[in-house]
Design a protein around this motif. Structure first.
Motif, mmCIF file in Angstrom:
data_model
loop_
_atom_site.group_PDB
_atom_site.id
_atom_site.type_symbol
_atom_site.label_atom_id
_atom_site.label_comp_id
_atom_site.label_asym_id
_atom_site.label_seq_id
_atom_site.Cartn_x
_atom_site.Cartn_y
_atom_site.Cartn_z
ATOM 1 N N PRO A 36 0.839 -1.198 0.000
ATOM 2 C CA PRO A 36 0.000 0.000 0.000
ATOM 3 C C PRO A 36 0.876 1.252 0.000
ATOM 4 N N ASN A 58 3.603 8.716 -0.069
ATOM 5 C CA ASN A 58 5.035 8.361 -0.205
ATOM 6 C C ASN A 58 5.943 9.357 0.524
ATOM 7 N N LEU A 113 9.136 7.825 6.349
ATOM 8 C CA LEU A 113 10.582 7.967 6.528
ATOM 9 C C LEU A 113 11.261 6.655 6.936
ATOM 10 N N GLY A 165 8.289 2.018 4.698
ATOM 11 C CA GLY A 165 7.119 1.121 4.697
ATOM 12 C C GLY A 165 6.326 1.184 3.409
ATOM 13 N N GLN A 166 6.369 2.316 2.725
ATOM 14 C CA GLN A 166 5.508 2.549 1.558
ATOM 15 C C GLN A 166 6.139 2.111 0.247
ATOM 16 N N THR A 184 -3.232 5.108 -3.141
ATOM 17 C CA THR A 184 -4.534 5.719 -2.800
ATOM 18 C C THR A 184 -4.718 7.088 -3.466
ATOM 19 N N LEU A 235 1.781 18.196 10.121
ATOM 20 C CA LEU A 235 3.184 17.810 9.955
ATOM 21 C C LEU A 235 3.735 18.447 8.697
ATOM 22 N N CYS A 271 1.166 14.141 2.171
ATOM 23 C CA CYS A 271 0.748 12.893 2.827
ATOM 24 C C CYS A 271 -0.778 12.747 2.787
ATOM 25 N N GLY A 301 -2.364 7.317 4.967
ATOM 26 C CA GLY A 301 -0.951 7.115 5.321
ATOM 27 C C GLY A 301 -0.694 7.569 6.747
ATOM 28 N N ALA A 327 0.700 8.815 12.627
ATOM 29 C CA ALA A 327 1.571 9.998 12.601
ATOM 30 C C ALA A 327 1.275 10.921 13.780
ATOM 31 N N GLY A 351 3.353 14.411 14.855
ATOM 32 C CA GLY A 351 3.445 15.759 14.311
ATOM 33 C C GLY A 351 3.510 16.861 15.333
ATOM 34 N N GLY A 357 0.131 -0.812 7.014
ATOM 35 C CA GLY A 357 -0.284 -1.566 5.824
ATOM 36 C C GLY A 357 0.024 -3.046 5.871
ATOM 37 N N GLY A 371 -4.135 -4.711 6.948
ATOM 38 C CA GLY A 371 -5.312 -4.429 6.139
ATOM 39 C C GLY A 371 -5.084 -3.157 5.355
ATOM 40 N N PHE A 372 -5.948 -2.905 4.375
ATOM 41 C CA PHE A 372 -5.816 -1.702 3.538
ATOM 42 C C PHE A 372 -6.924 -0.735 3.933
ATOM 43 N N GLU A 425 7.210 8.106 16.282
ATOM 44 C CA GLU A 425 6.051 8.468 15.462
ATOM 45 C C GLU A 425 6.181 8.056 14.000
HETATM 46 P P1 FAD Z 1 3.143 6.650 2.900
HETATM 47 O O1 FAD Z 1 4.515 7.110 3.155
HETATM 48 O O2 FAD Z 1 2.749 6.471 1.481
HETATM 49 O O3 FAD Z 1 2.891 5.271 3.665
HETATM 50 C C1 FAD Z 1 3.254 5.118 5.004
HETATM 51 C C2 FAD Z 1 2.912 3.701 5.501
HETATM 52 O O4 FAD Z 1 1.509 3.510 5.531
HETATM 53 C C3 FAD Z 1 3.462 2.593 4.616
HETATM 54 O O5 FAD Z 1 3.806 1.500 5.410
HETATM 55 C C4 FAD Z 1 2.286 2.242 3.726
HETATM 56 O O6 FAD Z 1 2.358 0.917 3.238
HETATM 57 C C5 FAD Z 1 1.122 2.434 4.671
HETATM 58 N N1 FAD Z 1 -0.130 2.858 4.026
HETATM 59 C C6 FAD Z 1 -0.322 3.980 3.296
HETATM 60 N N2 FAD Z 1 -1.618 4.068 2.930
HETATM 61 C C7 FAD Z 1 -2.246 2.993 3.451
HETATM 62 C C8 FAD Z 1 -3.597 2.528 3.431
HETATM 63 N N3 FAD Z 1 -4.558 3.196 2.814
HETATM 64 N N4 FAD Z 1 -3.882 1.383 4.085
HETATM 65 C C9 FAD Z 1 -2.914 0.683 4.732
HETATM 66 N N5 FAD Z 1 -1.628 1.073 4.774
HETATM 67 C C10 FAD Z 1 -1.305 2.215 4.147
HETATM 68 N N6 FAD Z 1 5.653 11.892 10.731
HETATM 69 C C11 FAD Z 1 5.178 12.206 11.940
HETATM 70 O O7 FAD Z 1 4.608 11.348 12.599
HETATM 71 N N7 FAD Z 1 5.332 13.478 12.441
HETATM 72 C C12 FAD Z 1 5.920 14.464 11.746
HETATM 73 O O8 FAD Z 1 6.060 15.585 12.242
HETATM 74 C C13 FAD Z 1 6.408 14.159 10.442
HETATM 75 N N8 FAD Z 1 6.961 15.106 9.684
HETATM 76 C C14 FAD Z 1 7.367 14.801 8.431
HETATM 77 C C15 FAD Z 1 7.900 15.824 7.655
HETATM 78 C C16 FAD Z 1 8.325 15.564 6.372
HETATM 79 C C17 FAD Z 1 8.870 16.679 5.539
HETATM 80 C C18 FAD Z 1 8.243 14.237 5.858
HETATM 81 C C19 FAD Z 1 8.694 13.920 4.469
HETATM 82 C C20 FAD Z 1 7.710 13.225 6.626
HETATM 83 C C21 FAD Z 1 7.272 13.472 7.922
HETATM 84 N N9 FAD Z 1 6.720 12.482 8.730
HETATM 85 C C22 FAD Z 1 6.254 12.819 9.963
HETATM 86 C C23 FAD Z 1 6.641 11.073 8.305
HETATM 87 C C24 FAD Z 1 5.194 10.538 8.279
HETATM 88 O O9 FAD Z 1 5.108 9.193 8.640
HETATM 89 C C25 FAD Z 1 4.508 10.679 6.987
HETATM 90 O O10 FAD Z 1 4.675 11.925 6.471
HETATM 91 C C26 FAD Z 1 2.993 10.344 6.920
HETATM 92 O O11 FAD Z 1 2.297 9.956 8.067
HETATM 93 C C27 FAD Z 1 2.876 9.218 5.955
HETATM 94 O O12 FAD Z 1 1.828 9.496 5.124
HETATM 95 P P2 FAD Z 1 1.903 9.155 3.591
HETATM 96 O O13 FAD Z 1 0.557 9.459 3.047
HETATM 97 O O14 FAD Z 1 3.028 9.774 2.908
HETATM 98 O O15 FAD Z 1 2.088 7.572 3.647
#
Ligand code: FAD
Length: 475
Positions: free
Chosen positions: A83, A87, A90, A93-94, A105, A147, A153, A157, A163, A165, A215, A218-219, A430
């Motif tokens: 899933p 993206n 950090l 996982g994705q 998504t 965040l 994001c 995710g 997350a 933040g 992920g 479940g999705f 986090e």
């Molecule tokens: P992705 O990176 O695409 O996926 C994250 C994980 O979730 C993966 O394992 C993926 O397989 C899974 N996943 C995604 N969608 C689904 C779905 N629909 N069902 C099941 N599984 C799924 N994190 C914090 O906690 N606090 C912060 O302050 C913070 N600041 C950040 C700042 C920056 C600039 C960046 C780049 C990242 C930061 N992060 C922070 C990291 C944080 O984990 C992610 O930004 C966010 O929560 C992930 O969301 P995403 O949509 O990008 O998910």
């Protein structure tokens, strides 16, 4: 590449064949079942360009039913999936590790309903956090998390990583703010737990299994989120301090003086400021100090909140808790101060190699870990620096090297994770475990806890097709 660096073996899933591609193209159309290499690129690379997968296919469902059909087919045909939301994760996982099919998504981005009176928004998992927040803002509400990655994001995710933040201090984490979820199981079954109620103790709280499970269980297809009223006024203070002892004393005073309007307390050390200056030409607005604190208050009465923050600031100066600082209430100035903090991760892209660690520590040890790591590594790294969500005891420890070294990485992690354990902290505050920390899970959790996690995985995903190689230790 994953394989060489992390010594991971591909499991016995089937490889994608023409008949599988044909099924997905029939289901979604060619434009949502992507196989051409240039268009696969961005789904195979992470945000900092640290990791690279090799998916041969990205699927972009729009509905829960499509996700269900995809997973049921993958389960029957023993095809592994990954899933992916915005993206921005950090810990890798994705990203596919080998040739797992990416289910993105990106096109699941409908806001389904908003109940302004109760503050409950229900949306598809692919809604971008900032877009939900804009809709809420028009109705006097806000998302309960914020965040740096909010512009990319997705809420799914965020929920999958639990997350934290910048405002967790005020609004708590997603285990409290997510009221309900709709999830598709590995075999394609749709689990409807999309309650929009604040109180709902009917049976086991299944949603919590999926919050933070990255992920692997479940999705997530839909999310019901409790959203607080949007504060009318925000003030910030940016402070310079002599040492970490003063940081802790100031934090105590901040809580005493500003408790009910406090919404964020962030810290960074001198080397972090030096880092953003070197990489992004960002400068401290108050000169150079060993530590900086960013304090935010949010409330409904600007003069009341402003006066309180000013009074705190004057008292902290008089008591020599802080050396210098600035206070802002004008939105442009508030944003300029926040951008210093929010830009730090942008600098990560300009490093030869950077190891990022996301630690929770008892406050008394919060910063000693940075000093201990610096001492342990001696002259090896270019820079070791720390910043983070002090209000939640969450430190982001960064180690910058001129170039990647597998041996140094192993050395750092052996030292750091054992030290964190000794200090009764956590090495995943986090960001999750993802791919990068899966091999260390057993250091943080008891044998029986890891056994139960493996049993849950087996129950919900018997063939292990959902995000393999992630979270649970590889054999
Ligand atoms: P992705 O990176 O695409 O996926 C994250 C994980 O979730 C993966 O394992 C993926 O397989 C899974 N996943 C995604 N969608 C689904 C779905 N629909 N069902 C099941 N599984 C799924 N994190 C914090 O906690 N606090 C912060 O302050 C913070 N600041 C950040 C700042 C920056 C600039 C960046 C780049 C990242 C930061 N992060 C922070 C990291 C944080 O984990 C992610 O930004 C966010 O929560 C992930 O969301 P995403 O949509 O990008 O998910």
């Amino acid at each position: 590449p994953y394989k060489e660096t992390y010594n991971v073996q591909r499991k016995g899933f089937n490889e994608l064949r023409q008949e599988h591609i044909h099924f997905f193209e029939e289901l979604l159309g060619k434009h949502r079942a992507i196989t051409d290499t240039p268009n696969l690129e961005k789904y195979n690379e992470d945000w900092i360009n640290n990791l690279r997968g090799s998916t041969p296919m990205v699927l972009k469902p729009k509905t829960t039913q499509e996700v269900s059909r995809i997973l049921s087919f993958c389960n029957e045909n023993n095809l592994a999936v990954c899933p992916q939301a915005g993206n921005t994760g950090l810990v890798g996982g994705q990203l596919p590790v080998f040739d797992e099919i990416v289910i993105s998504t990106e096109l699941m981005n409908d806001v389904i309903s908003l109940d302004v009176a109760s503050g409950v928004v229900i949306c598809q998992a692919g809604c971008i956090l900032e877009n939900i927040d804009k809709i809420l803002a028009e109705n006097g509400l806000m998302v309960p998390l914020d965040l740096g990655a909010k512009g990319s994001c997705h809420i799914g995710g965020n929920v999958s990583t639990n997350a934290g933040g910048l405002r967790l201090l005020r609004y708590g984490n997603l285990h409290g703010n997510v009221l309900g979820l709709e999830v598709v199981n590995a075999n394609g079954e749709i689990i409807d737990c999309l309650s929009a109620l604040k109180k709902d103790n009917t049976g086991y709280h299944l949603k919590h299994l999926f919050i933070g499970s990255e992920g692997t269980l479940g999705f997530i297809t839909k999310v019901a989120l409790q959203c607080p009223p949007r504060p009318k006024h925000t003030n910030v203070a940016f402070l310079g301090l002599q040492n970490f002892e003063k940081v802790l004393k100031t934090f105590k005073k901040v809580k005493e003086d500003l408790g009910e309007i406090l919404s964020a307390v962030e810290v960074m050390d001198y080397k972090t400021m030096e880092f953003v200056n070197e990489k992004l030409s960002v400068k401290s607005p108050i000169g150079e100090y060993p530590f900086y604190l960013l304090i935010e208050t949010s409330g409904s009465n600007s003069s009341h909140d402003g006066e309180k923050l000013e009074a705190f600031f004057e008292a902290a100066l008089q008591k020599h808790l802080i050396l210098n600082g600035t206070v802002a209430s004008e939105p442009n100035k508030v944003n300029a101060i926040w951008s210093i903090r929010e830009k730090i991760p942008d600098g990560f892209k300009f490093c030869g190699a950077l190891f990022c660690y996301d630690l929770s520590l008892p406050l008394e040890h919060y910063f000693t870990i940075v000093d201990d790591t610096t001492k342990h590594l001696g002259k090896l790294p270019q820079k070791v620096f720390g910043f983070g969500h002090l209000g939640d005891g969450n430190l982001h420890l960064q180690i910058e090297l001129h170039e990647f070294s597998k041996d140094v990485k192993e050395n750092i992690e052996h030292f750091l994770f054992n030290r964190v354990k000794q200090l009764k902290g956590s090495f995943s505050a986090e960001h999750g475990i993802g791919f990068l920390k899966a091999q260390h899970l057993e250091l943080a959790r008891s044998e029986n806890a890891v056994k139960l996690m493996k049993e849950l995985k087996k129950l919900l995903d018997p063939k292990g097709i959902l995000n393999p190689y992630k979270v649970l230790p590889r054999q």
